[in-house]
Design a protein around this motif. Sequence first.
Motif, PDB file in Angstrom:
ATOM      1  N   LEU A 197      58.632 -32.308 -52.032  1.00  0.00           N
ATOM      2  CA  LEU A 197      59.182 -31.989 -53.420  1.00  0.00           C
ATOM      3  C   LEU A 197      58.249 -32.601 -54.558  1.00  0.00           C
ATOM      4  CD1 LEU A 197      62.744 -33.692 -52.476  1.00  0.00           C
ATOM      5  CD2 LEU A 197      62.502 -31.351 -52.932  1.00  0.00           C
ATOM      6  N   ASN A 198      58.493 -32.159 -55.569  1.00  0.00           N
ATOM      7  CA  ASN A 198      57.644 -32.447 -56.830  1.00  0.00           C
ATOM      8  C   ASN A 198      58.870 -33.206 -57.576  1.00  0.00           C
ATOM      9  OD1 ASN A 198      55.068 -31.251 -56.308  1.00  0.00           O
ATOM     10  ND2 ASN A 198      55.811 -29.626 -57.045  1.00  0.00           N
ATOM     11  N   ILE A 199      58.439 -34.476 -57.742  1.00  0.00           N
ATOM     12  CA  ILE A 199      59.475 -35.530 -58.187  1.00  0.00           C
ATOM     13  C   ILE A 199      58.934 -36.005 -59.495  1.00  0.00           C
ATOM     14  CG2 ILE A 199      61.047 -37.286 -57.952  1.00  0.00           C
ATOM     15  CD1 ILE A 199      60.796 -36.593 -54.971  1.00  0.00           C
ATOM     16  N   GLY A 200      59.483 -35.815 -60.666  1.00  0.00           N
ATOM     17  CA  GLY A 200      59.007 -36.609 -61.970  1.00  0.00           C
ATOM     18  C   GLY A 200      60.042 -37.811 -62.190  1.00  0.00           C
ATOM     19  N   LEU A 201      59.367 -38.976 -62.475  1.00  0.00           N
ATOM     20  CA  LEU A 201      60.044 -39.910 -62.872  1.00  0.00           C
ATOM     21  C   LEU A 201      59.957 -40.478 -64.379  1.00  0.00           C
ATOM     22  CD1 LEU A 201      59.286 -40.837 -59.596  1.00  0.00           C
ATOM     23  CD2 LEU A 201      61.495 -41.873 -60.246  1.00  0.00           C
ATOM     24  N   CYS A 202      60.786 -40.279 -65.299  1.00  0.00           N
ATOM     25  CA  CYS A 202      60.314 -40.647 -66.479  1.00  0.00           C
ATOM     26  C   CYS A 202      60.916 -41.536 -67.404  1.00  0.00           C
ATOM     27  CB  CYS A 202      60.327 -39.211 -67.290  1.00  0.00           C
ATOM     28  SG  CYS A 202      60.196 -39.139 -68.992  1.00  0.00           S
ATOM     29  N   GLY A 203      60.377 -42.391 -68.202  1.00  0.00           N
ATOM     30  CA  GLY A 203      60.962 -43.466 -68.954  1.00  0.00           C
ATOM     31  C   GLY A 203      60.301 -44.717 -68.612  1.00  0.00           C
ATOM     32  N   ASP A 204      61.249 -45.732 -68.594  1.00  0.00           N
ATOM     33  CA  ASP A 204      60.873 -47.151 -68.325  1.00  0.00           C
ATOM     34  C   ASP A 204      60.579 -47.731 -66.926  1.00  0.00           C
ATOM     35  OD1 ASP A 204      60.461 -50.128 -68.448  1.00  0.00           O
ATOM     36  OD2 ASP A 204      62.113 -50.208 -69.658  1.00  0.00           O
ATOM     37  N   LEU A 205      59.437 -47.057 -66.637  1.00  0.00           N
ATOM     38  CA  LEU A 205      59.165 -47.230 -65.071  1.00  0.00           C
ATOM     39  C   LEU A 205      58.744 -48.538 -64.756  1.00  0.00           C
ATOM     40  CD1 LEU A 205      57.310 -43.821 -64.316  1.00  0.00           C
ATOM     41  CD2 LEU A 205      59.741 -44.291 -64.670  1.00  0.00           C
ATOM     42  N   LYS A 206      58.432 -49.645 -65.630  1.00  0.00           N
ATOM     43  CA  LYS A 206      58.024 -50.862 -65.515  1.00  0.00           C
ATOM     44  C   LYS A 206      59.377 -51.440 -64.972  1.00  0.00           C
ATOM     45  CE  LYS A 206      56.061 -54.746 -67.563  1.00  0.00           C
ATOM     46  NZ  LYS A 206      56.027 -55.515 -68.765  1.00  0.00           N
ATOM     47  N   ASN A 207      60.388 -51.425 -66.163  1.00  0.00           N
ATOM     48  CA  ASN A 207      61.437 -52.388 -65.798  1.00  0.00           C
ATOM     49  C   ASN A 207      62.607 -51.783 -65.149  1.00  0.00           C
ATOM     50  OD1 ASN A 207      60.339 -54.537 -67.453  1.00  0.00           O
ATOM     51  ND2 ASN A 207      60.660 -53.150 -69.256  1.00  0.00           N
ATOM     52  N   GLN A 264      64.660 -49.891 -70.919  1.00  0.00           N
ATOM     53  CA  GLN A 264      65.723 -51.140 -70.621  1.00  0.00           C
ATOM     54  C   GLN A 264      65.487 -52.326 -71.700  1.00  0.00           C
ATOM     55  OE1 GLN A 264      66.847 -51.749 -66.947  1.00  0.00           O
ATOM     56  NE2 GLN A 264      66.913 -49.551 -66.914  1.00  0.00           N
ATOM     57  N   ARG A 265      66.198 -52.061 -72.691  1.00  0.00           N
ATOM     58  CA  ARG A 265      66.137 -53.041 -73.993  1.00  0.00           C
ATOM     59  C   ARG A 265      66.423 -54.376 -73.586  1.00  0.00           C
ATOM     60  NH1 ARG A 265      69.787 -50.662 -78.531  1.00  0.00           N
ATOM     61  NH2 ARG A 265      68.468 -51.710 -80.212  1.00  0.00           N
ATOM     62  N   GLU A 266      67.331 -54.596 -72.584  1.00  0.00           N
ATOM     63  CA  GLU A 266      67.716 -56.223 -72.293  1.00  0.00           C
ATOM     64  C   GLU A 266      66.249 -56.847 -71.651  1.00  0.00           C
ATOM     65  OE1 GLU A 266      68.736 -53.439 -70.836  1.00  0.00           O
ATOM     66  OE2 GLU A 266      69.495 -53.671 -68.732  1.00  0.00           O
ATOM     67  N   ARG A 267      65.293 -56.259 -71.021  1.00  0.00           N
ATOM     68  CA  ARG A 267      64.176 -56.664 -70.585  1.00  0.00           C
ATOM     69  C   ARG A 267      62.961 -56.701 -71.299  1.00  0.00           C
ATOM     70  NH1 ARG A 267      67.248 -57.360 -65.993  1.00  0.00           N
ATOM     71  NH2 ARG A 267      68.179 -55.451 -65.159  1.00  0.00           N
ATOM     72  N   PHE A 268      63.146 -56.492 -72.652  1.00  0.00           N
ATOM     73  CA  PHE A 268      61.841 -56.615 -73.668  1.00  0.00           C
ATOM     74  C   PHE A 268      62.203 -57.910 -74.294  1.00  0.00           C
ATOM     75  CE2 PHE A 268      61.915 -52.250 -72.613  1.00  0.00           C
ATOM     76  CZ  PHE A 268      60.488 -51.784 -73.091  1.00  0.00           C
ATOM     77  N   GLY A 269      60.956 -58.543 -74.554  1.00  0.00           N
ATOM     78  CA  GLY A 269      60.843 -60.050 -75.122  1.00  0.00           C
ATOM     79  C   GLY A 269      61.531 -59.774 -76.607  1.00  0.00           C
ATOM     80  N   SER A 270      61.240 -58.800 -77.240  1.00  0.00           N
ATOM     81  CA  SER A 270      61.845 -58.775 -78.784  1.00  0.00           C
ATOM     82  C   SER A 270      62.175 -57.291 -79.240  1.00  0.00           C
ATOM     83  CB  SER A 270      60.571 -59.111 -79.771  1.00  0.00           C
ATOM     84  OG  SER A 270      59.722 -58.082 -79.951  1.00  0.00           O
ATOM     85  N   GLU A 271      63.140 -57.294 -80.146  1.00  0.00           N
ATOM     86  CA  GLU A 271      63.717 -55.900 -80.505  1.00  0.00           C
ATOM     87  C   GLU A 271      62.376 -55.098 -80.916  1.00  0.00           C
ATOM     88  OE1 GLU A 271      66.485 -54.798 -80.037  1.00  0.00           O
ATOM     89  OE2 GLU A 271      66.789 -53.192 -81.339  1.00  0.00           O
TER      90      GLU A 271
END
Length: 357
Positions: free
Chosen positions: A152-162, A228-235
Motif C-alpha cells: 500500500l501507498n500510505i500518506g500520513l499528513c499533519g502533526d506527525l510529531k505529536n 495538536q494544539r494542546e501539545r504546543f508550548g505557546s499559542e
Amino acid sequence: MKLQHLIDFNDITTDEYDELCRLASDIINAPHRYSAACSGRVMATLFYEPSTRTQLSFQTAMLRLGGTVIGFADPNSSSVAKGESLRDTVKIISGYADIGVIRNPMEGAAFAASLYSGIPFINAGDGRHLHPTQTMTDMFTIKREKGRYEGLNIGLCGDLKNGRTVHSLLRAFTRYNGNRFFLISTKELRVPDYILNEFSGSDNEIIMTDNMEEVIDGLDILYMTRIQRERFGSEADYRRQSGIYVLTPDKLKSAKPDLTIMHPLPKVDEIAYEVDDDPRSRYFEQAENGMYIRMALILSLIEGNPQRRSSRRAYPLPTRRFCSNPICVSNHEHYLPEMTKTVGGELVCAYCDYKII
Ligand code: NCD
C-alpha cells in the motif's frame, strides 16, 4: 487470547489481532449474539484528559455487550484532585471493576497502571506516546477498505510529531512489508526518530515530504491528522503550524478513485467540509469501526481474565530519576520502579520509550 493488558498494539500477536478482527466482523454481522456477552461485568473508564470519541466509543462498546460502566472524565471531580496516586486509584478500581480503560497525559501512565492492577487495563492514550485501540480501529478500517496490509501507498499528513495515533499506526506497520509511507509534514512536525528507527530491518519505504500535492495522486490511503494544539508550548507556536495542510476537493482531483481518506477525529480545519461528501472519505465509518473493535477487545480481555485478582504486587522503590522525558509518568509518580528495555540496540525507558542518556 492470553493477553492480560493492552498497553501497546505490539502487545498482541498478528494472529491474535486477526482473531480480534474476525470477532469484530462477527459482531457487526450478528450484534444480537453479543448483546449480553458481558452481562454483570463492570468497566471503569479513568479519563484524566479530555476525550469525546474514545470515551464514548468504549462506553458504548461495553453497553452494547450488556455490561455497565463507571468512571470519571474529569480528574478534578475524583480523588485525584486530592492528590491520590495513580497506583492507589488503580488498586481501588481493581476491587470494583472487571476491566479498566485509562487515558492520561503522562507518557507511560497506562503501563504504570498495569503494574498495580489486578484487572485487565487498556491504554486509551498516554500523552504523545501511544493509542493502541485507535490503531486497532485504523488497521481494522484498512482491512475492511483495502483487504490487505501490504503493498500500500500510505500518506500520513499533519502533526506527525505529536500525533500519538500516527506513532501507534506506524509502529503497527513495522510487522508488515512492502508498503510505502509518505510522511507529509513541516520539518518541525516530523515523526520522531524513535518511531522511524523501528522500521530499520523491515521492508517498507519511508519518504518524507512537506508537499501533499506532489504525492497525493499515488496514494491508496491518506491519513489526515489535526495539529495538536494542546501539545504546543505557546499559542504562537501552534499558529505557525496550523492551516498549512488542508484537504480540499480541488486537491483530491488528482487522487485515485479508490483512495481511502482516514482521520482519527476530531478534525479541526485540515479537511474542508465538502470532502465529507466525497465517497472516498471514510472517517465516520472509521469511528464506527472503532466501537466494534473495542467490543471485540473488551470481550476477549474479560473472557481471557475471568477472575479479578487482588493487586498486592510490591516493587522496589527507585533510587534515581532515570528517564529524561519530562512528561514520562516515572518523573511524576515517584514510587514507580526503574524499568528499561532495549529496542533496536538502544536502551529506552520501559514506560515512555525515551532513549536513556
Ligand atoms: C486522537 C487522540 O486522542 O489522540 N483522537 C481519538 O482517539 N479519537 C486524535 C486527536 O486527538 O487528534
